[in-house]
Write a protein that holds these residues in place. Sequence first.
Motif, short mmCIF file in Angstrom:
data_model
loop_
_atom_site.label_atom_id
_atom_site.label_comp_id
_atom_site.label_asym_id
_atom_site.label_seq_id
_atom_site.Cartn_x
_atom_site.Cartn_y
_atom_site.Cartn_z
N SER A 40 39.29 43.89 33.09
CA SER A 40 39.42 42.66 33.86
C SER A 40 40.83 42.11 33.93
O SER A 40 41.18 41.40 34.86
CB SER A 40 38.48 41.59 33.32
OG SER A 40 38.83 41.28 31.98
N ASN A 41 41.66 42.41 32.98
CA ASN A 41 43.01 41.84 32.95
C ASN A 41 44.08 42.82 33.46
O ASN A 41 45.25 42.68 33.11
CB ASN A 41 43.35 41.36 31.55
CG ASN A 41 43.30 42.49 30.53
OD1 ASN A 41 42.71 43.52 30.78
ND2 ASN A 41 43.91 42.28 29.38
N ASP B 131 31.93 45.72 39.09
CA ASP B 131 31.33 45.27 37.83
C ASP B 131 31.87 46.05 36.64
O ASP B 131 32.17 45.48 35.59
CB ASP B 131 29.80 45.39 37.88
CG ASP B 131 29.14 44.33 38.75
OD1 ASP B 131 29.82 43.34 39.12
OD2 ASP B 131 27.95 44.52 39.08
N THR C 215 42.55 45.36 42.47
CA THR C 215 41.87 44.70 43.58
C THR C 215 41.15 45.75 44.42
O THR C 215 41.70 46.81 44.71
CB THR C 215 42.89 43.96 44.46
OG1 THR C 215 43.67 43.10 43.64
CG2 THR C 215 42.18 43.14 45.51
N TYR D 298 34.76 47.65 36.41
CA TYR D 298 36.16 47.28 36.17
C TYR D 298 36.29 45.87 35.60
O TYR D 298 37.13 45.62 34.74
CB TYR D 298 37.00 47.46 37.44
CG TYR D 298 37.56 48.85 37.52
CD1 TYR D 298 38.84 49.13 37.06
CD2 TYR D 298 36.80 49.90 38.01
CE1 TYR D 298 39.35 50.41 37.09
CE2 TYR D 298 37.30 51.19 38.05
CZ TYR D 298 38.58 51.44 37.59
OH TYR D 298 39.08 52.72 37.60
N ASN D 299 35.46 44.94 36.06
CA ASN D 299 35.49 43.59 35.49
C ASN D 299 35.09 43.58 34.03
O ASN D 299 35.62 42.82 33.23
CB ASN D 299 34.60 42.64 36.29
CG ASN D 299 35.22 42.24 37.61
OD1 ASN D 299 36.43 42.32 37.79
ND2 ASN D 299 34.38 41.81 38.54
N LYS D 300 34.16 44.44 33.69
CA LYS D 300 33.67 44.51 32.31
C LYS D 300 34.69 45.16 31.38
O LYS D 300 34.89 44.72 30.26
CB LYS D 300 32.35 45.29 32.26
CG LYS D 300 31.74 45.39 30.89
CD LYS D 300 30.41 46.12 30.93
CE LYS D 300 29.81 46.24 29.54
NZ LYS D 300 28.54 46.97 29.57
N HIS D 301 35.35 46.22 31.85
CA HIS D 301 36.22 47.00 30.97
C HIS D 301 37.72 46.80 31.19
O HIS D 301 38.51 47.08 30.29
CB HIS D 301 35.89 48.50 31.12
CG HIS D 301 34.49 48.82 30.74
ND1 HIS D 301 34.06 48.88 29.43
CD2 HIS D 301 33.40 49.09 31.50
CE1 HIS D 301 32.78 49.17 29.39
NE2 HIS D 301 32.34 49.30 30.65
#
Length: 70
Positions: free
Chosen positions: A36-37, A29, A41, A31-34
């Motif tokens: 993500s691009n 969460d 993995t 890493y996806n928030k800060h």
Amino acid sequence: MNRFPDGARVCFIGDSMTAANEILPRVIDHYNKHFSNHGITFYNCGTSGGTYGSAITFFEDDILPHKPTH
């Protein structure tokens, strides 16, 4: 705090807390928030009742196939 580099393949190795996914979702969460691009993995390689010895025993079959960088 340093972050995983772009394209990192991160395997979490641990005991039942790791296997039950109690820690990994929080990290993902974040890493996806800060970040993500950045193509990072994550893999849950935890084993219920896992120990350092079992991690070594299962490394080749359960962890290495993910080609981890971390």
